[in-house]
Design an enzyme around this catalytic site. Structure first.
Site, PDB file in Angstrom:
ATOM      1  N   GLY B  76     -50.472 -32.880  33.196  1.00  0.00           N
ATOM      2  CA  GLY B  76     -50.625 -34.206  32.690  1.00  0.00           C
ATOM      3  C   GLY B  76     -49.102 -34.668  32.582  1.00  0.00           C
ATOM      4  CG  ASN B 103     -40.358 -33.557  39.341  1.00  0.00           C
ATOM      5  OD1 ASN B 103     -41.381 -33.970  38.663  1.00  0.00           O
ATOM      6  ND2 ASN B 103     -40.526 -33.003  40.337  1.00  0.00           N
ATOM      7  CB  CYS B 134     -48.275 -35.567  39.607  1.00  0.00           C
ATOM      8  SG  CYS B 134     -49.100 -34.908  38.226  1.00  0.00           S
ATOM      9  CB  ILE B 195     -47.162 -29.349  49.862  1.00  0.00           C
ATOM     10  CG1 ILE B 195     -47.637 -28.015  49.551  1.00  0.00           C
ATOM     11  CG2 ILE B 195     -47.235 -29.805  51.266  1.00  0.00           C
ATOM     12  CD1 ILE B 195     -49.121 -27.482  50.049  1.00  0.00           C
ATOM     13  CG  ASN B 196     -47.058 -31.816  43.543  1.00  0.00           C
ATOM     14  OD1 ASN B 196     -47.816 -31.036  42.989  1.00  0.00           O
ATOM     15  ND2 ASN B 196     -46.240 -32.643  43.285  1.00  0.00           N
ATOM     16  CB  THR B 197     -50.956 -28.951  42.900  1.00  0.00           C
ATOM     17  OG1 THR B 197     -50.857 -30.142  42.560  1.00  0.00           O
ATOM     18  CG2 THR B 197     -49.996 -28.029  42.341  1.00  0.00           C
ATOM     19  N   GLY B 247     -45.099 -23.878  48.201  1.00  0.00           N
ATOM     20  CA  GLY B 247     -46.514 -23.858  48.065  1.00  0.00           C
ATOM     21  C   GLY B 247     -46.958 -22.293  48.238  1.00  0.00           C
ATOM     22  CB  THR B 270     -48.049 -20.634  41.295  1.00  0.00           C
ATOM     23  OG1 THR B 270     -48.454 -21.871  41.220  1.00  0.00           O
ATOM     24  CG2 THR B 270     -49.230 -19.826  40.602  1.00  0.00           C
TER      25      THR B 270
HETATM   26  C1  LIG Z   1     -48.177 -25.554  35.702  1.00  0.00           C
HETATM   27  C2  LIG Z   1     -47.607 -26.459  36.985  1.00  0.00           C
HETATM   28  C3  LIG Z   1     -47.126 -27.556  36.645  1.00  0.00           C
HETATM   29  C4  LIG Z   1     -46.581 -28.187  37.503  1.00  0.00           C
HETATM   30  N1  LIG Z   1     -45.746 -29.565  37.349  1.00  0.00           N
HETATM   31  C5  LIG Z   1     -45.076 -30.113  38.363  1.00  0.00           C
HETATM   32  C6  LIG Z   1     -44.322 -31.309  37.768  1.00  0.00           C
HETATM   33  O1  LIG Z   1     -44.028 -31.732  36.616  1.00  0.00           O
HETATM   34  N2  LIG Z   1     -43.722 -32.251  38.952  1.00  0.00           N
HETATM   35  C7  LIG Z   1     -43.784 -31.948  40.156  1.00  0.00           C
HETATM   36  O2  LIG Z   1     -43.437 -32.417  41.187  1.00  0.00           O
HETATM   37  N3  LIG Z   1     -44.791 -30.867  40.486  1.00  0.00           N
HETATM   38  C8  LIG Z   1     -45.292 -30.037  39.628  1.00  0.00           C
HETATM   39  N4  LIG Z   1     -45.952 -28.853  39.989  1.00  0.00           N
HETATM   40  C9  LIG Z   1     -45.995 -28.522  41.258  1.00  0.00           C
HETATM   41  C10 LIG Z   1     -45.258 -27.443  41.738  1.00  0.00           C
HETATM   42  O3  LIG Z   1     -43.905 -27.665  41.659  1.00  0.00           O
HETATM   43  C11 LIG Z   1     -45.557 -26.751  43.045  1.00  0.00           C
HETATM   44  O4  LIG Z   1     -45.249 -28.109  44.229  1.00  0.00           O
HETATM   45  C12 LIG Z   1     -46.788 -26.607  43.497  1.00  0.00           C
HETATM   46  O5  LIG Z   1     -47.308 -25.750  42.244  1.00  0.00           O
HETATM   47  C13 LIG Z   1     -47.025 -25.662  44.742  1.00  0.00           C
HETATM   48  O6  LIG Z   1     -46.140 -24.450  44.926  1.00  0.00           O
HETATM   49  P1  LIG Z   1     -46.831 -22.965  44.139  1.00  0.00           P
HETATM   50  O7  LIG Z   1     -47.730 -22.559  45.058  1.00  0.00           O
HETATM   51  O8  LIG Z   1     -45.278 -22.144  44.770  1.00  0.00           O
HETATM   52  O9  LIG Z   1     -46.663 -23.056  42.938  1.00  0.00           O
HETATM   53  C14 LIG Z   1     -46.554 -27.960  38.847  1.00  0.00           C
HETATM   54  C15 LIG Z   1     -47.116 -26.809  39.272  1.00  0.00           C
HETATM   55  C16 LIG Z   1     -47.688 -26.110  38.195  1.00  0.00           C
HETATM   56  C17 LIG Z   1     -48.494 -24.708  38.610  1.00  0.00           C
END
Ligand SMILES: Cc1cc2nc3c(=O)[nH]c(=O)nc-3n(C[C@H](O)[C@H](O)[C@H](O)COP(=O)(O)O)c2cc1C
Ligand SMILES: Cc1cc2nc3c(=O)[nH]c(=O)nc-3n(C[C@H](O)[C@H](O)[C@H](O)COP(=O)(O)OP(=O)(O)OC[C@H]3O[C@@H](n4cnc5c(N)ncnc54)[C@H](O)[C@@H]3O)c2cc1C
Ligand code: FES
Lengths: 257, 305
Positions: B76, B103, B134, B195-197, B247, B270
């Site tokens: 959040g 960010n 997000c 990508i983002n999540t 990702g 991650t």
């Molecule tokens: C705990 C957590 C917090 C995150 N917070 C943000 C954030 O504040 N802003 C953002 O753009 N992405 C945020 N992300 C997304 C990551 O930057 C990333 O895009 C996403 O996790 C996919 O990459 P990964 O599979 O290597 O984690 C967050 C991810 C995680 C796991």
């Protein structure tokens, strides 16, 4: 006390691994390189043995510390704990620690009362040893469903260990608070780790006696080092604090129960 | 063996990183938390936790859950807010030994502009990454990232407010990611993070409740890598600005997949939670791969797909 500023990340080797109760094991690990000594209440994170499948490291509290290693007591719960339960002596892994804020020593003159249940036994065991080394004679109350679930451990001689079981199969019949006499709570300082309802009951008893109390909380963790804000614990005055940095040990009065 | 002279420099809007391996927003705090666990000097760039104008406490816990192949999070956007960020975090960012990319998030266009304007021309900041993706907040966040028109107009205004490298972070939670990619490029984005999540959910069948208090959450980790690689591949054919792929990257080969798909750089998220040294290992691994395969610069990867 201040949280550890510089956790280290290093290789460890299993040097002893035994069953201490039904569904509970004790693992002793030796460091490859020296690391800062943890304090009771602090924890480490163990690398997941299946990082692509379940990436998060798992936090565990230190139970004993040795010059070149430590032990922890864990419950077999899910993927990671079931997997590590199979590790033979000689298995290598890696840990990050020490992490988090430890238990403080009691305020002067107060008698420490320690209450543990389930996975809370490890950190309370560490605290009992620290307190006894510092000249305190703590009361330790261990609560459990039944006798078979109570870890068989070497409690320090000056600790007054009381066992309570819900089914009366060992020790006092009742919950962990059943072991305490009303007058014992008066000039006490409480420390608890275990199921949430147990810690809440300990906090309420402490409040009733106007006694300080400390609770060690469990919350899901991702980074374990204060970076992700995942391990948020709700505070009485609004907002959150991190179980991995400000906690896991909190002044019970500050928590939003 | 003859070693070729290799160049791992990443160039975005006239500025550089010395290597293509960054760490992802939200997984690395503001950098200091990992100082004893990862060699920060070896990082291409640090993408900080999101910064919003006001302090945000974040979502009701639990905010995290384990799922096969990764994790769910619903933090959040918990962050100290712009003012505290400048006071408490900025001095630490100034002493980081690698580029820091902030960010930026918000609930309205004004929120984004406020943060971007304040950070404009700030010496210690390499650039900004706009979080329009997000999935864990009710207002803003992903809304900006799923509608190309809304995104285009936000990027246009941010372009006026911010002169340094402007990176737009795309959401995979869309029907056609090339549409949002093109909209961001058309309005002046210098690069895209991709990508983002992915929106995800897990339900405990015993309690019959979702594991994350909000219900849905952001899914990350190795299981989303094929989604990320496909997104980068499609976006790289749709735009000509650099793409930063992320990702599910957890080792050198994962990073190479992204570079081959068309990314100019990558971020580790991650996987840091399982081993904070992974970015350092990947940096070394990419150089070795380039050495062994006769690649001289990162752009060589793109022709090889
Ligand atoms: C705990 C957590 C917090 C995150 N917070 C943000 C954030 O504040 N802003 C953002 O753009 N992405 C945020 N992300 C997304 C990551 O930057 C990333 O895009 C996403 O996790 C996919 O990459 P990964 O599979 O290597 O984690 C967050 C991810 C995680 C796991
Ligand atoms: C500060 C702290 C100290 C702890 N000390 C001990 C201890 O001394 N002994 C002990 O047995 N257990 C301890 N735990 C709990 C321990 O971390 C979990 O039992 C373990 O992570 C379970 O992993 P799993 O893969 O076996 O189970 P899973 O099936 O993955 O999960 C079962 C449950 O374990 C907990 N859990 C899973 N992953 C995490 C994670 N990344 N962070 C926190 N909790 C998680 C959750 O409650 C989850 O519902 C502690 C937790 C914390 C936060
Ligand atoms: S687990 Fe990441 S901040 Fe506590």
């Amino acid at each position: 006390m201040t949280p550890s500023q510089f956790p280290s990340h290093g290789t460890v080797t299993v040097v002893s691994h035994t069953t201490v109760a039904q569904g509970y094991k004790r693992m002793e690990l030796q460091y490859a390189n020296p690391v800062p000594q943890p304090e009771a209440g602090q924890f480490f994170t163990l690398a997941s043995p299946l990082p692509a499948f379940t990436p998060l490291r798992r936090p565990f509290a230190y139970a004993e510390t040795f010059p070149n290693g430590f032990s922890f007591i864990y419950e077999l719960r899910g993927q990671v704990t079931q997997a590590i339960a199979q590790w033979p002596v000689g298995t290598q892994s890696d840990v990050i620690g020490p992490l988090g804020t430890p238990f403080p020593l009691p305020t002067e003159q107060r008698k420490p009362i320690l209450v543990a249940g389930g996975i809370g036994v490890g950190p309370i065991y560490a605290l009992a040893h620290t307190l006894c080394k510092n000249g305190y004679a703590p009361i330790v109350s261990l609560g459990s469903r039944e006798a078979a679930l109570i870890p068989d451990l070497d409690w320090p001689a000056s600790a007054d260990v009381r066992i309570c079981t819900d089914d009366g199969s060992k020790g006092i019949h009742g919950n962990a608070l059943a072991a305490l006499q009303p007058d014992e709570s008066k000039d006490a300082e409480f420390y608890s780790c275990g199921p949430h309802p147990m810690m809440k009951a300990v906090y309420q008893l402490a409040q009733k006696n106007d006694a300080p109390s400390w609770s060690s909380l469990e919350e899901m963790m991702a980074c374990g080092v204060g970076a992700c804000q995942g391990c948020a614990i709700p505070m009485e005055d609004g907002g959150y604090e991190r179980a991995c940095v400000e906690g896991p040990v909190f002044d019970s009065r500050r928590l939003a129960w | 063996m003859v070693t070729t002279q290799i160049d791992t420099t990443v160039r975005i809007a006239g500025k550089t990183w010395t290597n293509p391996v960054g760490v992802a927003s939200g997984t690395f705090g503001f950098g200091e938390e990992y100082a004893s666990l990862c060699d920060l000097e070896q990082l291409g760039a640090i993408f900080t936790k999101a910064v919003t104008p006001e302090k945000r406490d974040g979502n009701t816990p639990p905010r995290l859950a384990n799922v096969d192949g990764g994790m769910l999070n619903a933090i959040g956007l918990a962050n100290p807010g712009l003012e505290s960020f400048l006071q408490l975090k900025m001095p630490k960012i100034e002493s980081l030994p690698c580029p820091a990319i902030i960010n930026v998030a918000g609930a309205s266009v004004d929120d984004y502009i406020k943060v971007a304007e304040t950070l404009n021309h700030h010496e210690a900041i390499w650039g900004i990454e706009v979080n329009v993706s997000c999935p864990n907040v009710d207002h803003g966040g992903m809304a900006f990232g799923t509608n190309p028109k809304v995104l285009g107009s936000l990027v246009k205004q941010l372009r006026k407010a911010y002169d340094g490298p402007l990176i737009v972070k795309l959401s995979p939670n869309v029907t056609d990611i090339t549409e949002t990619a093109r909209a961001a490029e058309a309005e002046g984005a210098d690069a895209l993070s991709c990508i983002n999540t992915v929106t995800g959910m897990k339900i405990d069948v015993n309690t019959r409740r979702p594991l994350i208090s909000r219900g849905t959450a952001g899914f990350s980790g190795s299981a989303i890598r094929p989604i990320g690689v496909a997104a980068v591949w499609r976006v790289s054919k749709a735009v000509s600005i650099p793409i930063i792929g992320l990702g599910g990257i957890g080792c050198t080969n994962d990073a190479l997949e992204y570079l081959l798909a068309g990314a100019s750089a990558i971020q580790v998220g991650t996987a840091l939670f399982s081993n904070p040294k992974i970015p350092n290992d990947i940096t070394k691994g990419i150089e070795e791969y380039m050495q062994e395969n006769g690649f001289q610069s990162l752009s060589d990867f793109h022709g090889h797909f």
